[in-house]
Write an enzyme that holds these catalytic residues in place. Structure first.
Site, PDB file in Angstrom:
ATOM      1  CB  SER A 145      13.697   0.108  -1.314  1.00  0.00           C
ATOM      2  OG  SER A 145      14.636   0.564  -2.267  1.00  0.00           O
ATOM      3  CE1 TYR A 159      14.435   4.369   1.928  1.00  0.00           C
ATOM      4  CE2 TYR A 159      15.819   3.303   0.270  1.00  0.00           C
ATOM      5  CZ  TYR A 159      14.576   3.753   0.688  1.00  0.00           C
ATOM      6  OH  TYR A 159      13.476   3.584  -0.120  1.00  0.00           O
TER       7      TYR A 159
HETATM    8  P1  NAP Z   1       7.746  10.846  -0.784  1.00  0.00           P
HETATM    9  O1  NAP Z   1       7.317  11.291  -2.128  1.00  0.00           O
HETATM   10  O2  NAP Z   1       8.874  11.522  -0.106  1.00  0.00           O
HETATM   11  O3  NAP Z   1       6.450  10.866   0.173  1.00  0.00           O
HETATM   12  C1  NAP Z   1       6.596  10.487   1.506  1.00  0.00           C
HETATM   13  C2  NAP Z   1       5.250  10.403   2.173  1.00  0.00           C
HETATM   14  O4  NAP Z   1       5.454   9.888   3.500  1.00  0.00           O
HETATM   15  C3  NAP Z   1       4.576  11.751   2.345  1.00  0.00           C
HETATM   16  O5  NAP Z   1       3.182  11.548   2.281  1.00  0.00           O
HETATM   17  C4  NAP Z   1       5.007  12.180   3.745  1.00  0.00           C
HETATM   18  O6  NAP Z   1       4.086  13.067   4.372  1.00  0.00           O
HETATM   19  C5  NAP Z   1       4.997  10.838   4.448  1.00  0.00           C
HETATM   20  N1  NAP Z   1       5.881  10.774   5.622  1.00  0.00           N
HETATM   21  C6  NAP Z   1       7.215  10.973   5.696  1.00  0.00           C
HETATM   22  N2  NAP Z   1       7.649  10.815   6.968  1.00  0.00           N
HETATM   23  C7  NAP Z   1       6.554  10.511   7.706  1.00  0.00           C
HETATM   24  C8  NAP Z   1       6.335  10.259   9.077  1.00  0.00           C
HETATM   25  N3  NAP Z   1       7.349  10.271   9.960  1.00  0.00           N
HETATM   26  N4  NAP Z   1       5.077   9.992   9.504  1.00  0.00           N
HETATM   27  C9  NAP Z   1       4.033   9.980   8.628  1.00  0.00           C
HETATM   28  N5  NAP Z   1       4.183  10.210   7.306  1.00  0.00           N
HETATM   29  C10 NAP Z   1       5.425  10.472   6.858  1.00  0.00           C
HETATM   30  O7  NAP Z   1       8.125   9.276  -0.784  1.00  0.00           O
HETATM   31  P2  NAP Z   1       7.882   8.125  -1.875  1.00  0.00           P
HETATM   32  O8  NAP Z   1       8.979   8.181  -2.866  1.00  0.00           O
HETATM   33  O9  NAP Z   1       6.475   8.107  -2.319  1.00  0.00           O
HETATM   34  O10 NAP Z   1       8.181   6.853  -0.966  1.00  0.00           O
HETATM   35  C11 NAP Z   1       7.180   6.080  -0.373  1.00  0.00           C
HETATM   36  C12 NAP Z   1       7.791   4.757   0.067  1.00  0.00           C
HETATM   37  O11 NAP Z   1       8.364   4.117  -1.062  1.00  0.00           O
HETATM   38  C13 NAP Z   1       8.920   4.899   1.092  1.00  0.00           C
HETATM   39  O12 NAP Z   1       8.838   3.865   2.046  1.00  0.00           O
HETATM   40  C14 NAP Z   1      10.175   4.742   0.252  1.00  0.00           C
HETATM   41  O13 NAP Z   1      11.259   4.255   1.004  1.00  0.00           O
HETATM   42  C15 NAP Z   1       9.701   3.745  -0.780  1.00  0.00           C
HETATM   43  N6  NAP Z   1      10.500   3.728  -2.008  1.00  0.00           N
HETATM   44  C16 NAP Z   1      10.523   4.827  -2.827  1.00  0.00           C
HETATM   45  C17 NAP Z   1      11.310   4.783  -3.966  1.00  0.00           C
HETATM   46  C18 NAP Z   1      11.392   5.943  -4.939  1.00  0.00           C
HETATM   47  O14 NAP Z   1      12.251   5.905  -5.841  1.00  0.00           O
HETATM   48  N7  NAP Z   1      10.570   6.948  -4.810  1.00  0.00           N
HETATM   49  C19 NAP Z   1      12.061   3.639  -4.257  1.00  0.00           C
HETATM   50  C20 NAP Z   1      12.013   2.566  -3.392  1.00  0.00           C
HETATM   51  C21 NAP Z   1      11.216   2.617  -2.278  1.00  0.00           C
HETATM   52  P3  NAP Z   1       4.443  14.671   4.524  1.00  0.00           P
HETATM   53  O15 NAP Z   1       4.478  15.222   3.142  1.00  0.00           O
HETATM   54  O16 NAP Z   1       3.341  15.224   5.351  1.00  0.00           O
HETATM   55  O17 NAP Z   1       5.787  14.729   5.196  1.00  0.00           O
END
Ligand code: NAP
Length: 250
Positions: A145, A159
């Site tokens: 991130s 985080y």
């Molecule tokens: P999200 O929409 O909250 O989706 C999270 C995903 O991870 C879901 O499929 C969830 O499954 C799964 N998950 C959560 N905890 C888990 C665990 N303990 N074991 C296995 N699966 C797990 O998140 P996102 O925004 O797509 O983020 C994905 C990645 O991008 C993360 O690493 C985040 O830090 C990074 N990121 C996101 C952003 C942003 O703005 N969105 C920015 C920078 C970085 P369930 O639904 O079954 O819980």
């Protein structure tokens, strides 16, 4: 459609950036193992959509905070064919808190899901993909991130620090396995339109931060997914140990 590229494990592949990556990777010829923790419906819907478009996918339930679940995830993926890729995507944010308010339990969970799980998944992948272990090579993409270089003061420094660890992990592992046919890179998303912000108790976060983004808009999960799929592919054959910011200039 038979897999041209091999098997790809995506942790947290059921929603957000992980789900968009599953769709884009399947289109690019990967057989995808979609890991999820709890939301089975979302995972099944990703798998069905991939299959409807002629791709190959399975859903594998497992909490990446549990090492036994990680072993099972890779065991299930082996049944699809030869592992050639891993996207360490599963990640969590906590509620908005100052460092002097954070409990030890919160910090331990954060580091376990965002950092240790990525190490353990990479271990499983290297054991299968490294030429040192008789494998055919492959590509690992860690989802970091821009928080790793911004620090997220007053919001979630834990985080941001977990993503700082992912950056260093990317650099170190990339150099460790470079001779063995494995490339390791990171994408660093900025503000992306997914449910992660609401999960951290800040459903209005995108609106609040948007004016601070040079492009004045949030990113789409698909825009991150395209970058991940490029890093997985042979198109990026000389890229390793790199960080690709997908952040609209932030
Ligand atoms: P999200 O929409 O909250 O989706 C999270 C995903 O991870 C879901 O499929 C969830 O499954 C799964 N998950 C959560 N905890 C888990 C665990 N303990 N074991 C296995 N699966 C797990 O998140 P996102 O925004 O797509 O983020 C994905 C990645 O991008 C993360 O690493 C985040 O830090 C990074 N990121 C996101 C952003 C942003 O703005 N969105 C920015 C920078 C970085 P369930 O639904 O079954 O819980």
């Amino acid at each position: 459609m038979a897999s041209q590229r091999g098997v790809l494990v995506i942790t947290g592949g059921s929603r957000g950036i992980g789900a968009a990556t599953a769709f884009a990777a399947a289109k690019d010829g990967w057989s995808v193992a979609v890991n999820y923790r709890a939301n089975e419906k979302a995972a099944q819907s990703v798998v069905e959509q991939v299959r409807d478009e002629g791709g190959e996918a399975i859903a594998v339930k497992g909490d990446v905070a549990e090492s036994d679940d990680i072993k099972r995830l890779f065991g299930e993926a082996d049944r699809l064919g030869t592992l050639r890729g891993l996207v360490n995507n599963a990640g969590i944010v906590g509620e908005k808190q100052r460092v002097d308010e954070m409990s030890a339990e919160r910090l331990e969970r954060m580091m376990r899901v965002n950092v240790i799980a990525s190490f353990l998944c990479a271990q499983e992948a290297v054991q299968r993909m490294s030429r040192r272990h008789g494998g055919e090579g492959g590509s690992i993409v860690n989802v970091s991130s821009v928080a790793s270089r911004l620090g997220s003061a007053g919001e979630y420094v834990d985080y941001a620090a977990s993503k700082g660890a992912i950056d260093t992990f990317t650099l170190g592992l990339a150099r460790e396995v470079a001779e063995e046919g494995i490339r390791v890179n990171a994408v660093r998303p900025g503000i992306i339109d997914t449910e992660i912000h609401a999960s951290g108790g800040q459903p209005d976060r995108i609106e609040r931060v948007r004016p601070m983004i040079p492009m004045k808009r949030e990113g789409k999960a698909e825009e991150v997914a395209q970058t991940i799929v490029w890093l997985l592919s042979e198109q990026s054959s000389y890229v390793t140990g790199a960080f690709l910011d997908v952040s609209g200039g932030r």
